[in-house]
Design a protein around this motif. Structure first.
Motif, PDB file in Angstrom:
ATOM      1  N   LEU A 123       0.879  -1.282   0.037  1.00  0.00           N
ATOM      2  CA  LEU A 123      -0.143  -0.212   0.018  1.00  0.00           C
ATOM      3  C   LEU A 123       0.806   1.156   0.151  1.00  0.00           C
ATOM      4  O   LEU A 123       0.283   2.378  -0.353  1.00  0.00           O
ATOM      5  CB  LEU A 123      -0.916  -0.114   1.161  1.00  0.00           C
ATOM      6  CG  LEU A 123      -2.017  -1.016   1.230  1.00  0.00           C
ATOM      7  CD1 LEU A 123      -2.832  -0.878   2.440  1.00  0.00           C
ATOM      8  CD2 LEU A 123      -2.910  -1.151   0.209  1.00  0.00           C
ATOM      9  N   ASP A 124       2.018   1.235   0.416  1.00  0.00           N
ATOM     10  CA  ASP A 124       2.920   2.424   0.401  1.00  0.00           C
ATOM     11  C   ASP A 124       2.919   3.266  -0.859  1.00  0.00           C
ATOM     12  O   ASP A 124       2.868   4.654  -0.711  1.00  0.00           O
ATOM     13  CB  ASP A 124       4.481   1.999   0.835  1.00  0.00           C
ATOM     14  CG  ASP A 124       4.319   1.626   2.249  1.00  0.00           C
ATOM     15  OD1 ASP A 124       3.557   1.809   2.872  1.00  0.00           O
ATOM     16  OD2 ASP A 124       5.581   1.332   2.799  1.00  0.00           O
ATOM     17  N   PRO A 125       3.230   2.747  -1.999  1.00  0.00           N
ATOM     18  CA  PRO A 125       3.084   3.553  -3.457  1.00  0.00           C
ATOM     19  C   PRO A 125       1.781   4.441  -3.177  1.00  0.00           C
ATOM     20  O   PRO A 125       1.673   5.457  -3.704  1.00  0.00           O
ATOM     21  CB  PRO A 125       3.028   2.471  -4.328  1.00  0.00           C
ATOM     22  CG  PRO A 125       3.964   1.612  -3.785  1.00  0.00           C
ATOM     23  CD  PRO A 125       3.419   1.205  -2.357  1.00  0.00           C
ATOM     24  N   TYR A 178      -7.964 -11.779  13.200  1.00  0.00           N
ATOM     25  CA  TYR A 178      -8.360 -10.582  12.921  1.00  0.00           C
ATOM     26  C   TYR A 178      -7.234  -9.469  12.834  1.00  0.00           C
ATOM     27  O   TYR A 178      -7.192  -8.593  12.048  1.00  0.00           O
ATOM     28  CB  TYR A 178      -9.784 -10.186  13.659  1.00  0.00           C
ATOM     29  CG  TYR A 178     -10.323  -8.830  13.062  1.00  0.00           C
ATOM     30  CD1 TYR A 178     -11.066  -8.820  11.865  1.00  0.00           C
ATOM     31  CD2 TYR A 178     -10.062  -7.390  13.899  1.00  0.00           C
ATOM     32  CE1 TYR A 178     -11.600  -7.518  11.599  1.00  0.00           C
ATOM     33  CE2 TYR A 178     -10.641  -6.261  13.534  1.00  0.00           C
ATOM     34  CZ  TYR A 178     -11.343  -6.349  12.447  1.00  0.00           C
ATOM     35  OH  TYR A 178     -11.925  -5.116  11.756  1.00  0.00           O
ATOM     36  N   ARG A 179      -6.522  -9.500  13.808  1.00  0.00           N
ATOM     37  CA  ARG A 179      -5.357  -8.519  13.983  1.00  0.00           C
ATOM     38  C   ARG A 179      -4.096  -9.059  13.300  1.00  0.00           C
ATOM     39  O   ARG A 179      -3.131  -8.440  13.650  1.00  0.00           O
ATOM     40  CB  ARG A 179      -5.270  -8.462  15.363  1.00  0.00           C
ATOM     41  CG  ARG A 179      -6.333  -7.696  16.333  1.00  0.00           C
ATOM     42  CD  ARG A 179      -6.043  -7.361  17.794  1.00  0.00           C
ATOM     43  NE  ARG A 179      -7.056  -6.638  18.288  1.00  0.00           N
ATOM     44  CZ  ARG A 179      -6.726  -6.058  19.475  1.00  0.00           C
ATOM     45  NH1 ARG A 179      -5.561  -6.417  20.505  1.00  0.00           N
ATOM     46  NH2 ARG A 179      -7.511  -5.142  20.080  1.00  0.00           N
ATOM     47  N   PRO A 226      -7.416  -2.998  10.394  1.00  0.00           N
ATOM     48  CA  PRO A 226      -7.669  -1.583  10.335  1.00  0.00           C
ATOM     49  C   PRO A 226      -6.818  -0.734  10.992  1.00  0.00           C
ATOM     50  O   PRO A 226      -6.771   0.387  10.476  1.00  0.00           O
ATOM     51  CB  PRO A 226      -9.184  -1.443  10.564  1.00  0.00           C
ATOM     52  CG  PRO A 226      -9.717  -2.986  10.406  1.00  0.00           C
ATOM     53  CD  PRO A 226      -8.726  -3.764  10.912  1.00  0.00           C
ATOM     54  N   GLY A 227      -6.379  -0.828  12.374  1.00  0.00           N
ATOM     55  CA  GLY A 227      -5.565  -0.194  12.987  1.00  0.00           C
ATOM     56  C   GLY A 227      -4.250   0.114  12.203  1.00  0.00           C
ATOM     57  O   GLY A 227      -3.807   1.253  12.334  1.00  0.00           O
ATOM     58  N   GLY A 228      -3.848  -0.833  11.671  1.00  0.00           N
ATOM     59  CA  GLY A 228      -2.669  -0.570  10.680  1.00  0.00           C
ATOM     60  C   GLY A 228      -2.937   0.171   9.542  1.00  0.00           C
ATOM     61  O   GLY A 228      -2.017   1.299   9.016  1.00  0.00           O
ATOM     62  N   LEU A 229      -3.955   0.168   8.819  1.00  0.00           N
ATOM     63  CA  LEU A 229      -4.239   1.011   7.788  1.00  0.00           C
ATOM     64  C   LEU A 229      -4.461   2.452   8.105  1.00  0.00           C
ATOM     65  O   LEU A 229      -3.926   3.242   7.670  1.00  0.00           O
ATOM     66  CB  LEU A 229      -5.720   0.449   7.176  1.00  0.00           C
ATOM     67  CG  LEU A 229      -5.676  -0.546   6.381  1.00  0.00           C
ATOM     68  CD1 LEU A 229      -7.143  -0.961   5.908  1.00  0.00           C
ATOM     69  CD2 LEU A 229      -4.952  -0.577   4.940  1.00  0.00           C
ATOM     70  N   ARG A 230      -5.111   2.760   9.263  1.00  0.00           N
ATOM     71  CA  ARG A 230      -5.439   3.943   9.939  1.00  0.00           C
ATOM     72  C   ARG A 230      -3.620   4.667  10.368  1.00  0.00           C
ATOM     73  O   ARG A 230      -3.708   5.677   9.994  1.00  0.00           O
ATOM     74  CB  ARG A 230      -6.076   4.121  11.298  1.00  0.00           C
ATOM     75  CG  ARG A 230      -6.254   5.284  11.933  1.00  0.00           C
ATOM     76  CD  ARG A 230      -6.876   5.367  13.065  1.00  0.00           C
ATOM     77  NE  ARG A 230      -7.086   6.368  13.859  1.00  0.00           N
ATOM     78  CZ  ARG A 230      -6.166   6.856  14.429  1.00  0.00           C
ATOM     79  NH1 ARG A 230      -5.151   6.230  14.633  1.00  0.00           N
ATOM     80  NH2 ARG A 230      -6.340   8.213  15.208  1.00  0.00           N
ATOM     81  N   ARG A 231      -2.913   3.928  11.022  1.00  0.00           N
ATOM     82  CA  ARG A 231      -1.798   4.262  11.439  1.00  0.00           C
ATOM     83  C   ARG A 231      -0.965   4.755  10.051  1.00  0.00           C
ATOM     84  O   ARG A 231      -0.305   5.703  10.112  1.00  0.00           O
ATOM     85  CB  ARG A 231      -1.036   3.294  12.059  1.00  0.00           C
ATOM     86  CG  ARG A 231      -1.454   3.365  13.492  1.00  0.00           C
ATOM     87  CD  ARG A 231      -0.352   2.437  14.417  1.00  0.00           C
ATOM     88  NE  ARG A 231      -0.460   1.183  13.909  1.00  0.00           N
ATOM     89  CZ  ARG A 231      -1.189   0.063  14.231  1.00  0.00           C
ATOM     90  NH1 ARG A 231      -2.437   0.355  15.302  1.00  0.00           N
ATOM     91  NH2 ARG A 231      -1.154  -1.167  13.941  1.00  0.00           N
TER      92      ARG A 231
END
Length: 204
Positions: A126-128, A173-174, A194-199
Motif C-alpha cells: 500500500l505504500d505507493p 483478525y489482528r 484496520p488499525g494498521g491502515l489508519r496508522r
C-alpha cells in the motif's frame, strides 16, 4: 520502487475477468455502493466542481456517477482491460492505466478528494498508493476508502444451513494474512488490520 511480484499476476487475473466484472459490479443499485454512498456523501458533501481522483476505478462506474453529480474526475486502475472498458463507456472522462502497487506520479495538491472504493484489500503493498495520496490531496482534502470486512472471506456463516440472521467467527483478525478468493475467477485478498491502515494513512 520495484514492482511486487504478486502485483503483475494480480493485474493479469483482473484483465482476464474484466468483462464479467464490468457486467456484474457498479451503478447506483450496486449492493456495495448503496452501503458506501451515504458515507461518501457525508465525506465529500456536494461533489459539484470538486476535482476527484478515483484510484482503482475499474471500468469507471464510480467515476461516472461522481461526474454525473458535477465532479471533475480522473480514474486510475492497474487493469488495462478494465480501463479499456471505462474509456469505451465513458469517453468524456480521463482514465489511465497505472500499477497501484508501484510508485506512480501524482500532481502535488491536485485533488480536492481521492476515492478508493473496495480496492486496498486487492493490493499486495500500500505504500505507493498512500504516498501518492499524500502528495495529491490539497490541504483540507479528503481520502475516502472502503474495504470489505474479513468476515466475508474464508468464514462460512453459522449455522450455514439455516435462514438468516447468520453469524460468522473471524479468527486472526489482528494478523496480516493473504487469502485466495474465488469471486470473479479467483484473486488474492490481502487482509490488514484496520488499525494498521489508519496508522499508515495518518503517518503520510
Amino acid at each position: 520502487m520495484a514492482t511486487d511480484s504478486r502485483a503483475r499476476a494480480d493485474r493479469d487475473r483482473w484483465d482476464a475477468v474484466a468483462g464479467t466484472y464490468a457486467e456484474t459490479v457498479g451503478g447506483r443499485t450496486d449492493s456495495f455502493y448503496r452501503r458506501f454512498a451515504p458515507f461518501l456523501a457525508d465525506e465529500l458533501g456536494d461533489p459539484s466542481g470538486q476535482r476527484i481522483w478515483d484510484l482503482g476505478c475499474g471500468h469507471g462506474w464510480l467515476s461516472a456517477l461522481l461526474a454525473a453529480d458535477g465532479a471533475v474526475v480522473d480514474g486510475v486502475d492497474g487493469s488495462a482491460a478494465l480501463i479499456e472498458t471505462a474509456r469505451a463507456r465513458h469517453p468524456d472522462l480521463r482514465f489511465e492505466v497505472r500499477d497501484l502497487a508501484t510508485e506512480f506520479a501524482a500532481d502535488p495538491d491536485g485533488y480536492d478528494a481521492i476515492v478508493c472504493h473496495m480496492v486496498l484489500m486487492d493490493l499486495p503493498v500500500l505504500d505507493p498508493l498512500v504516498d501518492a495520496v499524500s502528495r495529491a490531496l490539497r490541504p483540507g482534502g479528503r481520502f475516502v476508502f472502503s474495504i470489505l470486512h474479513p468476515a466475508f472471506f474464508n468464514q462460512a456463516p453459522s449455522p450455514s444451513g439455516d435462514a438468516p440472521p447468520w453469524s460468522r467467527s473471524v479468527t486472526g483478525y489482528r494478523e496480516r494474512a493473504q487469502w485466495w478468493v474465488e469471486s470473479f475467477g479467483g484473486h488474492r485478498h490481502y487482509h490488514r488490520p484496520p488499525g494498521g491502515l489508519r496508522r499508515r494513512a495518518v503517518a503520510a
